[in-house]
Design a protein around this motif. Sequence first.
Motif, PDB file in Angstrom:
ATOM      1  N   ALA A   1       0.903  -1.281   0.009  1.00  0.00           N
ATOM      2  CA  ALA A   1       0.023   0.043  -0.079  1.00  0.00           C
ATOM      3  C   ALA A   1       0.777   1.337  -0.229  1.00  0.00           C
ATOM      4  O   ALA A   1       2.153   1.261   0.213  1.00  0.00           O
ATOM      5  N   PRO A   2       0.423   2.548  -0.162  1.00  0.00           N
ATOM      6  CA  PRO A   2       1.253   3.606  -0.108  1.00  0.00           C
ATOM      7  C   PRO A   2       1.703   3.733   1.278  1.00  0.00           C
ATOM      8  O   PRO A   2       1.134   3.593   2.163  1.00  0.00           O
ATOM      9  N   TYR A   3       3.106   3.945   1.155  1.00  0.00           N
ATOM     10  CA  TYR A   3       3.841   3.902   2.402  1.00  0.00           C
ATOM     11  C   TYR A   3       3.807   2.696   3.331  1.00  0.00           C
ATOM     12  O   TYR A   3       4.050   2.558   4.492  1.00  0.00           O
ATOM     13  N   GLY A   4       3.441   1.495   2.728  1.00  0.00           N
ATOM     14  CA  GLY A   4       3.522   0.132   3.243  1.00  0.00           C
ATOM     15  C   GLY A   4       4.904  -0.498   3.420  1.00  0.00           C
ATOM     16  O   GLY A   4       5.752   0.004   2.504  1.00  0.00           O
ATOM     17  N   LEU A   5       5.091  -1.247   4.326  1.00  0.00           N
ATOM     18  CA  LEU A   5       6.268  -1.866   4.628  1.00  0.00           C
ATOM     19  C   LEU A   5       6.485  -3.264   4.690  1.00  0.00           C
ATOM     20  O   LEU A   5       5.553  -3.995   5.261  1.00  0.00           O
ATOM     21  N   ASN A   6       7.331  -3.830   4.090  1.00  0.00           N
ATOM     22  CA  ASN A   6       7.649  -5.311   4.266  1.00  0.00           C
ATOM     23  C   ASN A   6       8.792  -5.314   5.195  1.00  0.00           C
ATOM     24  O   ASN A   6       9.962  -4.777   5.148  1.00  0.00           O
ATOM     25  N   PRO A   7       8.394  -5.519   6.788  1.00  0.00           N
ATOM     26  CA  PRO A   7       9.343  -5.200   7.783  1.00  0.00           C
ATOM     27  C   PRO A   7      10.705  -5.889   7.668  1.00  0.00           C
ATOM     28  O   PRO A   7      10.876  -6.840   6.839  1.00  0.00           O
ATOM     29  N   PRO A   8      11.649  -5.334   8.573  1.00  0.00           N
ATOM     30  CA  PRO A   8      12.878  -6.183   8.498  1.00  0.00           C
ATOM     31  C   PRO A   8      12.971  -7.573   9.040  1.00  0.00           C
ATOM     32  O   PRO A   8      12.091  -7.782   9.722  1.00  0.00           O
ATOM     33  N   HIS A   9      13.396  -8.358   8.134  1.00  0.00           N
ATOM     34  CA  HIS A   9      13.273  -9.822   8.374  1.00  0.00           C
ATOM     35  C   HIS A   9      14.579 -10.558   7.808  1.00  0.00           C
ATOM     36  O   HIS A   9      15.251  -9.864   6.939  1.00  0.00           O
ATOM     37  N   ILE A  10      14.664 -11.796   8.063  1.00  0.00           N
ATOM     38  CA  ILE A  10      15.873 -12.722   7.229  1.00  0.00           C
ATOM     39  C   ILE A  10      15.218 -13.900   6.833  1.00  0.00           C
ATOM     40  O   ILE A  10      14.265 -14.186   7.116  1.00  0.00           O
ATOM     41  N   HIS A  11      15.990 -14.258   5.879  1.00  0.00           N
ATOM     42  CA  HIS A  11      15.654 -15.582   5.222  1.00  0.00           C
ATOM     43  C   HIS A  11      16.874 -16.724   5.755  1.00  0.00           C
ATOM     44  O   HIS A  11      18.084 -16.470   5.075  1.00  0.00           O
ATOM     45  N   PRO A  12      16.693 -17.631   6.606  1.00  0.00           N
ATOM     46  CA  PRO A  12      17.900 -18.336   7.296  1.00  0.00           C
ATOM     47  C   PRO A  12      18.439 -19.195   6.271  1.00  0.00           C
ATOM     48  O   PRO A  12      19.598 -19.599   6.229  1.00  0.00           O
ATOM     49  N   ARG A  13      17.732 -19.451   5.162  1.00  0.00           N
ATOM     50  CA  ARG A  13      18.263 -20.681   4.302  1.00  0.00           C
ATOM     51  C   ARG A  13      18.330 -20.213   2.502  1.00  0.00           C
ATOM     52  O   ARG A  13      18.315 -20.897   1.891  1.00  0.00           O
ATOM     53  N   ALA A  14      18.243 -18.659   2.554  1.00  0.00           N
ATOM     54  CA  ALA A  14      18.319 -18.328   1.147  1.00  0.00           C
ATOM     55  C   ALA A  14      18.647 -16.794   1.107  1.00  0.00           C
ATOM     56  O   ALA A  14      18.395 -16.191   1.749  1.00  0.00           O
ATOM     57  N   SER A  15      19.433 -16.512  -0.142  1.00  0.00           N
ATOM     58  CA  SER A  15      19.511 -15.229  -0.912  1.00  0.00           C
ATOM     59  C   SER A  15      18.241 -14.991  -1.619  1.00  0.00           C
ATOM     60  O   SER A  15      17.557 -16.024  -2.054  1.00  0.00           O
ATOM     61  N   GLU A  16      18.260 -13.698  -2.098  1.00  0.00           N
ATOM     62  CA  GLU A  16      16.864 -13.189  -2.620  1.00  0.00           C
ATOM     63  C   GLU A  16      17.340 -12.386  -3.806  1.00  0.00           C
ATOM     64  O   GLU A  16      18.211 -11.385  -3.285  1.00  0.00           O
ATOM     65  N   ILE A  17      16.595 -12.290  -4.820  1.00  0.00           N
ATOM     66  CA  ILE A  17      16.724 -11.554  -5.845  1.00  0.00           C
ATOM     67  C   ILE A  17      15.266 -10.517  -6.125  1.00  0.00           C
ATOM     68  O   ILE A  17      14.446 -11.343  -6.189  1.00  0.00           O
TER      69      ILE A  17
END
Length: 228
Positions: free
Chosen positions: A103-119
């Motif tokens: 959404a406008p000014y929506g956030l995918n909060p700080p997180h980690i993926h312990p088993r993967a890199s991401e593109i």
Amino acid sequence: MLGNCFTLFMATMAVICSVGSAYDPDPLQDFCVAVDDSKAAVFVNGKICKDPKFVTPNDFSISGLNRVGNISSLVGSAVTKVFVDQLPGLNTLGISLVRIDYAPYGLNPPHIHPRASEILVVMEGTLYAGFITSNPQNPNMRNKLFAKILHPGDVYVFPKGLIHFQYNVGKGNAVAFASLNSQDPGIITLANALFGSEPPLNSDVLAKAFHLDKKIIKYLQSVPWMQN
């Protein structure tokens, strides 16, 4: 005797290095469509394979990534996962996919993926995205932030296991797609894990770690925390 010990040491190190550098195990067959069998007597690092005689094209296909996720949450974002639980044909292939709506000014909060890199590739909107490095070797240095503004068509990479986020800085909705090099990369959202764990983490631990009053910690532990 010394030669034998050296050979054993080198063999052990080779095994450790090969395991440490691996992600998901390499497949030993063309495919291994996952079976949702909670009563299976065999434990495997992944899913049990469906009998190839019963595999169909539907095991390798999923629909719905053209639809906008529910972005009415408190953080204003929604992640539509295509992990092995949603697409059984991903089993042993070492890949997965997500669609992220903001959404406008929506956030995918700080997180980690312990088993993967991401593109990640931005399809619509303008995102502020980045990641934070692990503890530096020099004790006088701080964890470093790598972040920038992304526009449609821009790509950003988040290394395995590092804290990362995306924030919609535009006035309209935003959409991004991301691929990860694990069939089940895992997601640990930091705020949810620390303040919404079950049972709750000792408030003294959190108060000391964040330099906050225990009343604030108690409040944060009392509010609902949702998984994105």
